[in-house]
Each structure stands twice: as structure tokens, then as C-alpha cells.
Design an enzyme around this catalytic site. Structure first.
Site, PDB file in Angstrom:
ATOM      1  N   GLY A 189       0.820  -1.204   0.000  1.00 24.77           N
ATOM      2  CA  GLY A 189       0.000   0.000   0.000  1.00 24.77           C
ATOM      3  C   GLY A 189       0.855   1.255   0.000  1.00 24.77           C
ATOM      4  O   GLY A 189       2.082   1.201  -0.121  1.00 24.77           O
ATOM      5  N   HIS A 217     -28.382 -10.974 -25.486  1.00 20.24           N
ATOM      6  CA  HIS A 217     -27.897 -12.357 -25.393  1.00 20.24           C
ATOM      7  C   HIS A 217     -27.150 -12.722 -26.671  1.00 20.24           C
ATOM      8  O   HIS A 217     -27.614 -12.396 -27.767  1.00 20.24           O
ATOM      9  CB  HIS A 217     -29.084 -13.308 -25.213  1.00 20.24           C
ATOM     10  CG  HIS A 217     -28.704 -14.758 -25.259  1.00 20.24           C
ATOM     11  ND1 HIS A 217     -28.176 -15.413 -24.174  1.00 20.24           N
ATOM     12  CD2 HIS A 217     -28.766 -15.668 -26.273  1.00 20.24           C
ATOM     13  CE1 HIS A 217     -27.933 -16.671 -24.502  1.00 20.24           C
ATOM     14  NE2 HIS A 217     -28.283 -16.846 -25.771  1.00 20.24           N
TER      15      HIS A 217
END
Length: 253
Positions: A60, A231
Site C-alpha cells: 500500500g 444475449h
């Protein structure tokens, strides 16, 4: 940081690829050799030595504001982070701070938004404050992880009567073709809005934008269920999960 179900699914995916994961582990020491690296690691009180080709350190980052002269002009800080209000304005009127030096999510897209917010406020406009709960979070591993809003645990901690539904990518034709597995999970308040959306699977960092809109606009599952998703696409996972929450599952039980 993320919904616990995402972590469990990612661990399974890593195990399937023979990637060993040690959580809650402490690195005691590391030694670099000519062709490899050895590391001493303690997990649950047991220490072992690991050997690998390379060692990646990702601990970090923190604010780098020491020596910037902020105290001299009256700008307040807290543990190195610059203190700001909802417009990213510091304790000194007309002075703004954005990005990694303030205590908000350390993400590039957050810094972009904060910069625009600060600029508009400085120009005398009345910009909309940033809703930090509605910021998408993306992890670029394989499979990818993406989420926006509250985790199921966070929603319960905030007092919501939670309803959550998960649809496996095994029910989504495009995901089956790509063959990585995964799922879409939607967390809602009972008879209320969508509070969080959580994905794991192929290309999900591209899917989270639609989820961001629904969380930001406080849409309910029925709102999303009424939308027709093309789809075969991965976006169907979001529509299928919303349909299930609305009590009208299509390709899922």
C-alpha cells in the site's frame, strides 16, 4: 474490503490453478539469491520457508505531505492526510486537495472526480458531492473482481434488512464460452433499493458501470428486471440476478 463471497470464490479459482494463498500471514524475512528468493513466513503460529523466482511487495501507500509547508499556511492534516470538506476544500478557504493525499479511496477514477469537484467549487458552481459508497472497485486478477456499493456484511451493520441473491456464471452462455466461472451477487434492502453489486469472473471490470448506475440512482431490483439485456453477453448476469430478486427468475432456480 470486498464481500466475503468474492474472497471465497477467488480462493477456489486460485487453488484450481495451483496457486497457494496464505491469509493473515506475516513475512519474517526475505533473502535474494542468484536465481530465486526465499522468504520466511509465519501463519497461525507456524513458520515456514518459501522459495520463488521473484518476490512482489505490495504494502500500500500513504500520503507524502511532510515538508510540503502545509502547516505554515494553516492547512490541517491528520496522520499525514490533508483534512477536507465535502467539496475537497481544506481548512484554508480557497485551497483544495484531492487524490491520495486525502483520506478517500486511493483510486485514479476517484482522484479524477475529486479534481473536477474541486475545480467546479472553486469556480463558484454548486457541484454534486461525491457519493463514496457508489464508487466502483476493480481488482485486475484472473478471474477479475469488481464491486460497487455495500457488501452484505456492511449492509447488515448499517441496520438494513438485507436480501441478497447470487447467480452463477454457469447459467450465462457467454461466461460458459469464456470458461472462467464466477458469479454476480446483488445485495438489496428488503422491499428497497439495491445497496451493492459484486462480481467475480471474466471481464467483470467492464460490467460494473451498469451496477454503479443502479446503486447511485437507488434503483430497486424490479427496475433492473424490466430492462432487456442482450444475449449472449456477460451483462445478462446482472439482469438474471435482478429477475431472481424480483421473483421472476428466467434461467436460474
Amino acid at each position: 474490503l470486498e464481500d466475503s463471497d468474492l474472497g471465497k470464490e477467488l480462493a477456489r479459482a486460485f487453488k484450481k490453478r495451483k496457486i497457494r494463498t496464505l491469509t493473515g500471514a506475516k513475512l519474517e524475512e526475505a533473502q535474494a539469491g542468484e536465481k530465486s528468493v526465499t522468504a520466511s513466513v509465519t501463519t497461525d503460529g507456524k513458520t515456514e520457508t518459501l522459495e520463488a523466482e521473484v518476490l512482489l511487495v505490495a504494502v500500500g501507500r500513504g500520503p507524502l505531505t511532510d515538508g510540503a509547508g502545509l502547516e505554515g499556511v494553516g492547512v490541517k492534516t491528520d496522520r499525514g492526510f490533508v483534512t477536507v470538506n465535502g467539496a475537497c476544500e481544506t481548512s484554508v478557504p480557497g485551497v483544495y486537495a484531492v487524490g491520495d493525499c486525502i483520506p478517500t479511496p486511493q483510486l485514479a477514477h476517484v482522484a479524477f472526480a475529486e479534481g473536477m469537484l474541486a475545480a467546479e467549487h472553486a469556480a463558484g458552481k454548486n457541484p454534486t458531492p461525491i457519493n463514496y459508497d457508489a464508487i466502483p472497485r476493480c481488482t485486475y486478477c484472473v478471474p477479475e473482481v469488481a464491486a460497487v456499493g455495500l457488501t452484505e456484511a456492511q449492509a447488515r451493520e448499517r441496520g438494513h434488512d438485507v436480501v441478497a441473491k447470487t447467480v452463477s456464471f454457469g447459467a450465462i452462455g457467454k461466461a460458459v464460452i469464456l470458461g472462467e466461472g464466477g458469479f454476480c451477487k446483488i445485495v438489496t434492502a428488503k422491499d428497497g433499493p439495491i445497496l451493492g453489486v459484486h462480481y467475480i469472473g471474466p471481464r467483470v471490470t467492464e460490467l460494473v458501470a451498469e451496477a454503479m448506475l443502479t446503486v447511485g440512482w437507488e434503483a430497486v431490483p424490479e427496475d433492473v428486471a424490466a430492462l432487456i439485456h442482450p444475449h449472449p453477453t456477460l451483462t445478462e448476469s446482472f439482469g438474471e440476478t435482478a429477475l431472481a430478486l424480483a421473483g421472476r427468475p428466467l434461467h436460474t432456480g
